[in-house]
Design a protein around this motif. Structure first.
Motif, mmCIF file in Angstrom:
data_model
loop_
_atom_site.group_PDB
_atom_site.id
_atom_site.type_symbol
_atom_site.label_atom_id
_atom_site.label_comp_id
_atom_site.label_asym_id
_atom_site.label_seq_id
_atom_site.Cartn_x
_atom_site.Cartn_y
_atom_site.Cartn_z
ATOM 1 N N LYS A 81 0.815 -1.215 0.000
ATOM 2 C CA LYS A 81 0.000 0.000 0.000
ATOM 3 C C LYS A 81 0.852 1.270 0.000
ATOM 4 C CE LYS A 81 -3.847 -2.111 2.562
ATOM 5 N NZ LYS A 81 -4.673 -2.023 3.806
ATOM 6 N N ILE A 82 1.938 1.249 0.799
ATOM 7 C CA ILE A 82 2.790 2.427 0.948
ATOM 8 C C ILE A 82 4.247 2.000 0.878
ATOM 9 C CG2 ILE A 82 3.463 4.338 2.468
ATOM 10 C CD1 ILE A 82 0.716 4.224 3.745
ATOM 11 N N LEU A 83 5.052 2.726 0.114
ATOM 12 C CA LEU A 83 6.493 2.503 0.096
ATOM 13 C C LEU A 83 7.131 3.288 1.237
ATOM 14 C CD1 LEU A 83 7.535 2.738 -3.675
ATOM 15 C CD2 LEU A 83 7.385 0.689 -2.260
ATOM 16 N N PHE A 84 7.919 2.609 2.044
ATOM 17 C CA PHE A 84 8.585 3.249 3.175
ATOM 18 C C PHE A 84 10.022 3.604 2.777
ATOM 19 C CE2 PHE A 84 4.910 2.203 5.346
ATOM 20 C CZ PHE A 84 4.961 2.502 6.701
ATOM 21 N N ILE A 85 10.389 4.855 2.985
ATOM 22 C CA ILE A 85 11.682 5.369 2.548
ATOM 23 C C ILE A 85 12.381 6.033 3.728
ATOM 24 C CG2 ILE A 85 12.831 6.953 0.916
ATOM 25 C CD1 ILE A 85 10.137 6.777 -0.720
ATOM 26 N N LEU A 86 13.689 5.867 3.792
ATOM 27 C CA LEU A 86 14.507 6.540 4.796
ATOM 28 C C LEU A 86 15.341 7.609 4.110
ATOM 29 C CD1 LEU A 86 15.853 6.775 7.649
ATOM 30 C CD2 LEU A 86 17.515 5.081 6.824
ATOM 31 N N VAL A 87 15.279 8.824 4.625
ATOM 32 C CA VAL A 87 16.093 9.928 4.108
ATOM 33 C C VAL A 87 17.057 10.349 5.213
ATOM 34 C CG1 VAL A 87 16.103 12.284 3.177
ATOM 35 C CG2 VAL A 87 14.235 10.717 2.604
ATOM 36 N N ASP A 88 18.337 10.111 5.005
ATOM 37 C CA ASP A 88 19.349 10.456 6.000
ATOM 38 C C ASP A 88 19.604 11.960 5.958
ATOM 39 O OD1 ASP A 88 21.451 10.652 7.735
ATOM 40 O OD2 ASP A 88 22.857 9.442 6.547
ATOM 41 N N SER A 89 19.166 12.657 7.004
ATOM 42 C CA SER A 89 19.339 14.111 7.034
ATOM 43 C C SER A 89 20.796 14.505 7.227
ATOM 44 C CB SER A 89 18.487 14.723 8.151
ATOM 45 O OG SER A 89 18.867 14.204 9.422
ATOM 46 N N GLY A 90 21.645 13.538 7.555
ATOM 47 C CA GLY A 90 23.066 13.818 7.704
ATOM 48 C C GLY A 90 23.786 13.925 6.365
ATOM 49 N N VAL A 91 23.117 13.535 5.272
ATOM 50 C CA VAL A 91 23.686 13.662 3.927
ATOM 51 C C VAL A 91 23.296 15.023 3.379
ATOM 52 C CG1 VAL A 91 23.677 12.757 1.571
ATOM 53 C CG2 VAL A 91 23.601 11.187 3.520
ATOM 54 N N LYS A 92 24.263 15.845 3.079
ATOM 55 C CA LYS A 92 24.021 17.229 2.667
ATOM 56 C C LYS A 92 23.073 17.327 1.479
ATOM 57 C CE LYS A 92 26.440 21.512 1.462
ATOM 58 N NZ LYS A 92 27.776 22.141 1.204
#
Length: 273
Positions: free
Chosen positions: A192-203
């Protein structure tokens, strides 16, 4: 008109695959992983092949009629480059027939949206390493997929049109436990939903964060996005929990929007990209 421009800018950014040297190095590091003894699994019958696919979040199988072609050794060489992908190989006629294989083919199976993707190549026997590697990198979507501009292409090619992004610094002390909870929540919305991780430590990921009108001080945060009509919503959270994620997703699926409470922000052009 403004919404269309924002949509275009967002997609242009996410589909950009020419990475800066710094980002490219991070992408390579994440896909390489640590050295291991992972090997290609020989699949000799249909039940074993079905079990192999069902047990992996992402499985890549080389369906070959001839093991003497150069593509076979190239296929084996990919194994150590993708530690989170399962590799199998089969020459069994019944297996090939079961998956409607009529010529040498490399296929990727992913659990998250139950998709089977075939590498398009008129001459698979002479495929080069860069094309095979890129095919795997783009399409390797897991229950939780870490964002990078290459993976973004596969995300938007998925049949699942709702994407949830967890924006969080992987260097934070809470990261490991937060990711574990996020993965548990992902299983509740599989398909139903794709789960994504966005690393805020990557500029370079700052543009993704600013697109959703979030600031570093508001992180960790969740952002949910529907590719069909560009609807999106955000939620800053002090703690990543299964309950917080589940309630936020359920609300979005039911048409509830937290952003409706501050429409004035919506009128500001998304010029960050």
């Amino acid at each position: 008109m403004e919404a269309d421009q924002s949509r275009l800018l967002f997609l242009l950014f996410l589909f950009t695959w020419r990475l800066s040297p710094e980002v490219a190095a991070e992408v390579q590091e994440s896909s390489d992983g640590s050295a291991s003894s992972q090997k290609t699994v020989s699949l000799t019958d249909v039940p074993a092949t079905m079990e192999f696919i069902a047990a992996a979040e992402v499985a890549v199988i080389g369906f070959f009629q001839d093991l003497e072609i150069p593509a076979v050794s190239l296929f084996h060489s990919m194994v150590q480059n993708f530690q989170d992908v399962s590799f199998g190989i089969s020459t069994d006629s019944e297996v090939l027939a079961h998956y409607n294989i009529t010529r040498n083919t490399i296929s990727l199976f992913r659990l998250v949206d139950n998709e089977k993707l075939d590498l398009e190549s008129k001459d698979i026997e002479k495929i080069d390493a860069s094309k095979l590697s890129r095919f795997i990198e783009i399409n390797s979507l897991h229950l939780v997929t870490e964002y990078n501009p290459v993976k973004a292409i596969g995300l938007f090619n998925s049949v699942i049109q709702i994407h949830l992004l967890l924006m969080m610094n992987k260097a934070s002390p809470e990261y490991e436990e937060s990711l574990h909870r996020y993965q548990k929540a992902a299983k509740l919305f599989q398909g139903k939903i794709l789960f994504i991780l966005v690393d805020s430590g990557v500029k370079a990921n700052g543009k993704v964060i600013s697109f959703f009108k979030l600031k570093e001080s508001q992180l960790p945060a969740l952002a949910i996005y529907q590719t069909l009509d560009e609807a999106w919503d955000t939620l800053a959270i002090a703690e990543v929990s299964v309950e917080h994620v589940q309630n936020f997703c359920d609300g979005f699926l039911k048409g509830k929007r937290l952003r409706e409470n501050h429409e004035s922000e919506e009128k500001t052009p998304k010029a960050e990209l």
